[in-house]
Design an enzyme around this catalytic site. Structure first.
Site, PDB file in Angstrom:
ATOM      1  N   GLU A 238       0.879  -1.168   0.000  1.00  0.00           N
ATOM      2  CA  GLU A 238       0.000   0.000   0.000  1.00  0.00           C
ATOM      3  C   GLU A 238       0.908   1.208   0.000  1.00  0.00           C
ATOM      4  O   GLU A 238       1.518   1.546   1.011  1.00  0.00           O
ATOM      5  CB  GLU A 238      -0.907  -0.032   1.237  1.00  0.00           C
ATOM      6  CG  GLU A 238      -2.186   0.776   1.045  1.00  0.00           C
ATOM      7  CD  GLU A 238      -2.117   2.144   1.656  1.00  0.00           C
ATOM      8  OE1 GLU A 238      -1.061   2.808   1.516  1.00  0.00           O
ATOM      9  OE2 GLU A 238      -3.090   2.578   2.277  1.00  0.00           O
ATOM     10  N   CYS A 272      -2.473   8.842   3.173  1.00  0.00           N
ATOM     11  CA  CYS A 272      -2.261   8.418   1.785  1.00  0.00           C
ATOM     12  C   CYS A 272      -3.533   8.509   0.960  1.00  0.00           C
ATOM     13  O   CYS A 272      -3.474   8.690  -0.245  1.00  0.00           O
ATOM     14  CB  CYS A 272      -1.701   6.995   1.755  1.00  0.00           C
ATOM     15  SG  CYS A 272      -2.705   5.812   2.669  1.00  0.00           S
TER      16      CYS A 272
END
Length: 467
Positions: A238, A272
């Site tokens: 990720e 993010c």
């Protein structure tokens, strides 16, 4: 998302309070022998843990979740002290981590259910079996949540977990390990290893580590992925994002502004999946900007320990410097700074809530991931132009669309992102898979997809042959 930084040459993990710039913690980095001992314990624990029933595993996870909920007021301040998250958000993070543990305790049996498939066998099916010890290499920006996003599904699948947390949040790492111990979890199923970044390769290459989960930058993710691949080990990555948020002329303007502002400043913008490029259709651009400026200007930036603070400091000095470079470079290239944009004086790594408009593709704030409370607004001619701008990025993590429901669902498949929110905030949720494509990584966390990432989907064929 930003990478875990290299530990100090003195092999000490040093923590600086981002609100005061005081050194608050120094932890010796693990030696190679200590790292090996952690893996020894993880492998020994796996032999027993993998043989336990789902009901037994669920009882452990519920116990850990209960401990988190009961000790929020002790755990949340550690997050605030080490990475500057406002205390109200830190409490929410601890509670959300408990939710992840409870969710997998409740749903693992469903997610891992044996799948029966027709074939020429008398019976044929796929069962999802654990792999062994799994390594999680985690970032600083959500130290409790990313840990449970990693460990809750992995543990419920029967794996054991070795957590190499970011070197700037060792107190959080220790608190996580102690939560499992205090809840009576079997020894060794979840361990924190305070390894320096340069020693991570040793852990990945250890043959007893069977898989790797990494959250961080695309640069660091490429190194982790290459190392894991060279050992033929699965990995979930990720990575970074430059997430678009498209606002079209038929959007609910007030709600779109409110949610966009919230998405941009949660965790001081150090997320993010935050909305990083707000792409607004030209006909409503000016009205949107005026309202967004008003919302952002009203936010309270300050001491993250204060209940009234909405935006805390940037986690570290070098991160703030890089953010300011992105702002000044963009302004020099022609962007307009409507709000903020100046480094404040005084202690702490604070950065003002900033609004940049007239940003164009190619500018620094548009082409790089901005990790801070900087809202970037880009003007689009129409929906097709907005889609083209949204996809003009090497990243593909999350995206938002503000328009009618029907139109939003029609546009979602055309956005190159791992998750799309139509008329809502992009967020992580234990019930739903999360992850990216392109340089934002591969594999999925959370939901039914996340728990199966670190399992052996074993096909079983039982004869005799059916004719």
């Amino acid at each position: 998302m930003t990478p875990a930084e290299t530990a100090a040459p003195s092999a000490v993990l040093r923590v600086v309070d981002p609100a005061t710039e005081r050194i608050v913690r120094e932890v010796p980095a693990a030696t190679p022998e200590e790292i090996t001992a952690v893996i020894d314990r993880s492998r020994a624990a796996y032999a027993t843990w993998s043989a336990t029933s789902l009901e037994e595993r669920a009882a452990v996870m519920r116990g850990v979740a209960a401990h988190l909920r009961e000790h929020v007021e002790e755990l949340a301040p550690v997050v605030t002290e080490e990475m500057g998250k406002p205390i109200t958000e830190a409490r929410g993070e601890v509670v959300k981590s408990a939710w992840a543990a409870e969710h997998y305790a409740d749903h693992a049996a469903e997610y891992l259910a044996t799948e029966h498939l027709d074939s020429d066998a008398t019976s044929s099916y796929v069962q999802h079996l654990p792999l062994g010890p799994v390594l999680g290499i985690l970032p600083w920006n959500a130290p409790f949540w990313v840990a449970f996003r990693f460990c809750a599904p992995a543990l419920m699948a029967g794996n054991t977990c070795v957590m190499k947390h970011d070197p700037h949040v060792p107190g959080c790492a220790t608190a996580l390990e102690e939560a499992f111990r205090a809840a009576g979890a079997p020894e060794g199923i979840f361990q924190a290893v305070h390894a320096a970044t340069e020693d991570v390769e040793q852990i990945i290459r250890d043959p007893r580590i069977r898989a790797v989960s990494f959250t961080g930058s695309d640069r660091a993710g490429a190194v982790v992925a290459a190392t894991a691949a060279s050992e033929i080990k699965p990995a979930v990555l990720e990575l970074g994002g430059s997430d678009p948020c498209i606002v079209l002329a038929d959007a609910d303007l007030g709600t779109a502004v409110d949610v966009t502002a919230l998405s941009r400043i949660i965790n001081a913008g150090q997320s993010c999946i935050a909305a990083k490029r707000v792409i607004v259709e030209d006909s409503m651009h000016d009205e949107f900007v005026a309202l967004l400026r008003e919302r952002l200007a009203a936010l309270v930036v300050g001491d993250p320990r204060e209940e009234s603070t909405q935006v805390g400091p940037i986690a570290r000095a070098e991160l703030r410097e890089n953010l300011h470079r992105q702002v000044t470079d963009s302004v020099a290239a022609g962007a307009t700074c409507e709000l903020g944009g100046q480094l404040p004086e005084g202690p702490g790594f604070f950065y003002p809530v900033t609004l940049l408009t007239e940003v164009r593709p190619g500018m620094t704030a548009c082409s790089e991931e901005t990790f801070g409370p900087v809202a970037v607004v880009i003007r689009a001619a129409d929906a097709e132009d907005a889609l083209a701008i949204a996809n003009d990025t090497p990243y593909g993590l999350g995206a938002g669309i503000w328009t009618t429901t029907e139109r939003g669902e029609e546009m979602a498949p055309r956005i190159e992102a791992g998750q799309v929110a139509v008329n809502g905030i992009v967020k992580s949720d234990p019930r739903l898979p999360s992850g990216g494509n392109k340089r934002s990584g591969y594999g999925r966390e959370l939901g039914p997809h996340g728990i199966r990432e670190f399992t052996n989907a074993q096909q079983v064929w039982v004869g005799p042959v059916r004719f």
